[in-house]
Design a protein around this motif. Structure first.
Motif, PDB file in Angstrom:
ATOM      1  N   ARG A   1       0.732  -1.285   0.037  1.00 16.95           N
ATOM      2  CA  ARG A   1      -0.185   0.015   0.115  1.00 16.95           C
ATOM      3  C   ARG A   1       0.983   1.353  -0.096  1.00 16.95           C
ATOM      4  O   ARG A   1       0.467   2.116  -0.657  1.00 16.95           O
ATOM      5  CB  ARG A   1      -0.786   0.120   1.346  1.00 16.95           C
ATOM      6  CG  ARG A   1      -2.132  -1.069   1.194  1.00 16.95           C
ATOM      7  CD  ARG A   1      -3.164  -0.912   0.267  1.00 16.95           C
ATOM      8  NE  ARG A   1      -4.048  -1.741   0.243  1.00 16.95           N
ATOM      9  CZ  ARG A   1      -5.014  -1.608  -0.689  1.00 16.95           C
ATOM     10  NH1 ARG A   1      -5.351  -0.694  -1.152  1.00 16.95           N
ATOM     11  NH2 ARG A   1      -5.937  -2.776  -0.778  1.00 16.95           N
ATOM     12  N   ASP A   2       1.876   1.260   0.769  1.00 13.22           N
ATOM     13  CA  ASP A   2       2.815   2.366   0.848  1.00 13.22           C
ATOM     14  C   ASP A   2       3.561   2.660  -0.543  1.00 13.22           C
ATOM     15  O   ASP A   2       3.329   3.816  -1.037  1.00 13.22           O
ATOM     16  CB  ASP A   2       3.912   2.301   1.949  1.00 13.22           C
ATOM     17  CG  ASP A   2       3.224   2.290   3.215  1.00 13.22           C
ATOM     18  OD1 ASP A   2       2.115   2.584   3.448  1.00 13.22           O
ATOM     19  OD2 ASP A   2       4.059   1.839   4.064  1.00 13.22           O
TER      20      ASP A   2
ATOM     21  N   ALA B   1       0.904   4.034  -2.940  1.00 15.64           N
ATOM     22  CA  ALA B   1       0.428   5.227  -2.810  1.00 15.64           C
ATOM     23  C   ALA B   1       1.644   6.279  -3.309  1.00 15.64           C
ATOM     24  O   ALA B   1       1.540   7.320  -3.837  1.00 15.64           O
ATOM     25  CB  ALA B   1       0.375   5.651  -1.105  1.00 15.64           C
ATOM     26  N   GLN B   2       2.964   5.703  -2.988  1.00 19.56           N
ATOM     27  CA  GLN B   2       3.911   6.598  -3.526  1.00 19.56           C
ATOM     28  C   GLN B   2       3.886   6.681  -4.919  1.00 19.56           C
ATOM     29  O   GLN B   2       4.320   7.659  -5.604  1.00 19.56           O
ATOM     30  CB  GLN B   2       5.150   5.946  -3.063  1.00 19.56           C
ATOM     31  CG  GLN B   2       5.558   6.361  -1.485  1.00 19.56           C
ATOM     32  CD  GLN B   2       6.854   5.491  -1.140  1.00 19.56           C
ATOM     33  OE1 GLN B   2       7.469   5.060  -1.671  1.00 19.56           O
ATOM     34  NE2 GLN B   2       6.982   5.562   0.166  1.00 19.56           N
TER      35      GLN B   2
ATOM     36  N   GLN C   1       1.551   6.245  -7.107  1.00 13.89           N
ATOM     37  CA  GLN C   1       0.359   7.205  -7.185  1.00 13.89           C
ATOM     38  C   GLN C   1       0.449   8.638  -7.348  1.00 13.89           C
ATOM     39  O   GLN C   1       0.400   9.421  -8.181  1.00 13.89           O
ATOM     40  CB  GLN C   1      -0.724   6.813  -6.576  1.00 13.89           C
ATOM     41  CG  GLN C   1      -1.546   5.418  -6.886  1.00 13.89           C
ATOM     42  CD  GLN C   1      -2.559   5.129  -6.213  1.00 13.89           C
ATOM     43  OE1 GLN C   1      -2.710   5.378  -5.074  1.00 13.89           O
ATOM     44  NE2 GLN C   1      -3.355   3.752  -6.614  1.00 13.89           N
ATOM     45  N   HIS C   2       1.444   9.113  -6.042  1.00 10.92           N
ATOM     46  CA  HIS C   2       1.679  10.369  -6.073  1.00 10.92           C
ATOM     47  C   HIS C   2       2.645  10.842  -6.892  1.00 10.92           C
ATOM     48  O   HIS C   2       2.345  12.090  -7.385  1.00 10.92           O
ATOM     49  CB  HIS C   2       2.022  10.495  -4.541  1.00 10.92           C
ATOM     50  CG  HIS C   2       2.006  12.001  -4.061  1.00 10.92           C
ATOM     51  ND1 HIS C   2       1.158  12.764  -3.654  1.00 10.92           N
ATOM     52  CD2 HIS C   2       3.321  12.691  -3.810  1.00 10.92           C
ATOM     53  CE1 HIS C   2       1.626  13.999  -3.566  1.00 10.92           C
ATOM     54  NE2 HIS C   2       2.894  13.930  -3.418  1.00 10.92           N
ATOM     55  N   ALA C   3       3.510  10.162  -7.262  1.00 10.78           N
ATOM     56  CA  ALA C   3       4.565  10.459  -8.153  1.00 10.78           C
ATOM     57  C   ALA C   3       3.989  10.409  -9.608  1.00 10.78           C
ATOM     58  O   ALA C   3       4.890  10.862 -10.822  1.00 10.78           O
ATOM     59  CB  ALA C   3       5.829   9.336  -8.150  1.00 10.78           C
ATOM     60  N   GLY C   4       2.634  10.009  -9.989  1.00 16.78           N
ATOM     61  CA  GLY C   4       2.431   9.936 -11.294  1.00 16.78           C
ATOM     62  C   GLY C   4       2.977   8.779 -12.107  1.00 16.78           C
ATOM     63  O   GLY C   4       2.859   8.767 -13.323  1.00 16.78           O
ATOM     64  N   ASP C   5       3.394   8.045 -11.354  1.00 13.22           N
ATOM     65  CA  ASP C   5       4.098   6.631 -12.298  1.00 13.22           C
ATOM     66  C   ASP C   5       3.142   5.661 -12.421  1.00 13.22           C
ATOM     67  O   ASP C   5       2.825   4.706 -11.593  1.00 13.22           O
ATOM     68  CB  ASP C   5       5.348   6.030 -11.096  1.00 13.22           C
ATOM     69  CG  ASP C   5       5.890   4.855 -11.770  1.00 13.22           C
ATOM     70  OD1 ASP C   5       5.467   4.570 -12.958  1.00 13.22           O
ATOM     71  OD2 ASP C   5       6.905   4.238 -11.053  1.00 13.22           O
TER      72      ASP C   5
ATOM     73  N   ALA D   1       2.675   2.119 -10.545  1.00 13.50           N
ATOM     74  CA  ALA D   1       1.322   1.790  -9.535  1.00 13.50           C
ATOM     75  C   ALA D   1       0.799   0.746 -10.104  1.00 13.50           C
ATOM     76  O   ALA D   1       0.407  -0.218  -9.231  1.00 13.50           O
ATOM     77  CB  ALA D   1       0.520   3.053  -9.584  1.00 13.50           C
TER      78      ALA D   1
END
Ligand code: RM4
Ligand code: MN
Ligand code: MN
Length: 404
Positions: free
Chosen positions: A331-332, A335-336, A338-342, A346
Motif C-alpha cells: 500500500r505504501d 500510494a507513492q 500514485q503520488h509521483a504519477g508513475d 502503480a
C-alpha cells in the motif's frame, strides 16, 4: 496439494523479505467469513432445464448440512443465507437450533417476490394496490422470520420492471416502491439492515425498476442509514468497472454486501473467480484499503451442471485467495507511485500482489483453524458425498423445480 509446509516456508520467506507482516495477514485471513446461499445447494438450473444431482438436499435442513460441510472444509463459511418461501419451515426455532448445532448461523434473509403469479406486473411497483399489499406482507413476514432466526439482514432483489415502452409510468412505479420499502424499513428492528440489490435486466427487458447502483443508492438514502446497496457481480452491463462502484459505495458508507459469482455473458451465476479472477482481486483491493470495514460477503450462485457442494467449496476457496492476494498489496509503495504519477509503477504494485501464489498461505491458515488444507481435495477424498447419496438417494430422471 498434499502438504503445504515446504511451499509455505518459501512463501513466508519471500513475503518477509518484501516487508509483509505475516502475522497480521494470517490473522486477517483466519477471521475472513463468507455466507453461502441455501439455494446454491438445491436444484437450480437455467430457464431451459434443471438437472437433479445425486445426494441433492430435500429440504432446508439438508441444505444446512451441505453448508456445514463446506464450512468444515474451509473454516470460512459459518453463515447461510436463506430464501423464503423456498426455505419455509413451520418451526423456525428448530431451524435456528439445527443451524447452531451444525456450527452455523443464519445469514441474510432473502424474500421471494418473483415467482407468485400475482407478481407478473411487479411486486412493490405493481399498479394494483392489492398486489403491493401482498408484497409488503411478505416483506414484513421476512422481517419477523429474520428476527426469530437471529439474522441481521433483509436482502432484497426485485424482479420488477417493464417489458415495453409505455407499459407503466416509470416514476409512479418508483414512488410505489419507495412507499412500500419505507413501511418495511420502519418495521425492521435496529439490529437488521436492508440490503438493496440492483440488476441491469432480466426478467424485465425494457426498464428494470432498480437497474443500477445509482438507483439503488438513491432508494437507500431516502430510507435511512441501515439501507445499503448490495452488489451482485452478475448484474451489470459488459465491461462495467465493478471495483469502482465498490469504491464509491464504500466511500458513501452504503456498501451493504455482495452476491459473488462469475459471468461471461449475462447473469450466469458461475463459480466466483472462474471467469475473471483479476476483477475479483481488484474488488478485494478496494475492500482492504486501510480503514475500510469488510461488508457482508455472500455467494449467489446457481449450479446447473457442476457438483454443488464442490462448487461451493471451490467458491469459498477462490474468495479466500482473492482476499489473501489483496492483503499482500504494498500500500505504501502504491500510494507513492500514485503520488509521483508513475502510471505503470502503480499498476505493477497491484500485479506484484496478484501474481503471488497464495495457496500455501491459505492452506496453512485453514489447517490451523482445523479445516482442510486443500478443501476440494478433502471433499473428493472424504465420504461426505457417498454418505449423502446413500441417505438422500440418487438423481431421478425427471427434472425438478427451480430453487428447491
Ligand atoms: C436474482 C438475484 C437474486 C437472487 C435470485 C434468485 O438474479 O441475483 O439475488 O435471489 O436471482
Ligand atoms: Mn443476487
Ligand atoms: Mn442474479
Amino acid at each position: 496439494m498434499t502438504s503445504a509446509k515446504p511451499e509455505y516456508g518459501q512463501l513466508a520467506e519471500r513475503l518477509s523479505e518484501m516487508g509483509r507482516d505475516l502475522e497480521a495477514i494470517g490473522q486477517a485471513l483466519s477471521s475472513f467469513e463468507v455466507e453461502t446461499p441455501s439455494w446454491g445447494y438445491g436444484d437450480s438450473g437455467t430457464r431451459f432445464a434443471t438437472f437433479q444431482q445425486s445426494g441433492r438436499p430435500r429440504d432446508v435442513f439438508e441444505r444446512l448440512e451441505d453448508a456445514a460441510e463446506v464450512h468444515r472444509l474451509t473454516g470460512t463459511a459459518p453463515a447461510v443465507a436463506l430464501h423464503f418461501p423456498w426455505d419455509h419451515v413451520e418451526d423456525l426455532g428448530a431451524l435456528r437450533s439445527r443451524a447452531a448445532s451444525l456450527g452455523l448461523r443464519i445469514g441474510a434473509v432473502n424474500p421471494n417476490l418473483f415467482q407468485d403469479p400475482d407478481y407478473k406486473l411487479g411486486s412493490v411497483t405493481n399498479p394494483d394496490d392489492r398486489v403491493r399489499e401482498k408484497a409488503v406482507e411478505h416483506l414484513l413476514d421476512c422481517v419477523r422470520i429474520a428476527t426469530e432466526l437471529g439474522s441481521t439482514a433483509q436482502s432484497l432483489w426485485f424482479a420488477d420492471g417493464t417489458n415495453y415502452a409505455g407499459q407503466d409510468d416509470l416514476i409512479a412505479r418508483r414512488h410505489r416502491m419507495l412507499d412500500c420499502l419505507a413501511r418495511v424499513y420502519e418495521a425492521m428492528p435496529v439490529g437488521q439492515e436492508m440490503l438493496i440489490e440492483y440488476k441491469l435486466f432480466e426478467p424485465a427487458f425494457y426498464a428494470t425498476d432498480l437497474a443500477d447502483w445509482g438507483s439503488a443508492l438513491l432508494v437507500c438514502q431516502k430510507l435511512g442509514d441501515r439501507a445499503k446497496v448490495l452488489v451482485d457481480l452478475g448484474h451489470h452491463a459488459q465491461g462495467v468497472n465493478i471495483e469502482q462502484i465498490v469504491a464509491v459505495l464504500v466511500d458513501e458508507r452504503r456498501l451493504g454486501g455482495f452476491h459473488f459469482n462469475s459471468r461471461k455473458y449475462a447473469d450466469d451465476d458461475l463459480i466466483v473467480g472462474s471467469v475473471n479472477p483479476f476483477e475479483l482481486f481488484l474488488i478485494f483491493v478496494e475492500l482492504t484499503a486501510p480503514g475500510r470495514a469488510m461488508p457482508r460477503l455472500t455467494i449467489d450462485q446457481s449450479h446447473n451442471i457442476e457438483a454443488k457442494v464442490e462448487a461451493m467449496t471451490l467458491s469459498v476457496v477462490n474468495l479466500q485467495e482473492a482476499y489473501a492476494k489483496a492483503l499482500l498489496v504494498d500500500r505504501d509503495g502504491l500510494a507513492q507511485a500514485q503520488h509521483a504519477g508513475d502510471v505503470l509503477g502503480a499498476h505493477a504494485r497491484l500485479l506484484d500482489a496478484y501474481r503471488i501464489d497464495v495457496r500455501p498461505l491459505c492452506a496453512k491458515v485453514r489447517g490451523e483453524a482445523g479445516a482442510a488444507e486443500d478443501p476440494v481435495h478433502a471433499l473428493r477424498k472424504g465420504d461426505y458425498m457417498r454418505r449423502i447419496i446413500a441417505e438422500r438417494g440418487a438423481s431421478e430422471a425427471v427434472a425438478g423445480g427451480w430453487g428447491r
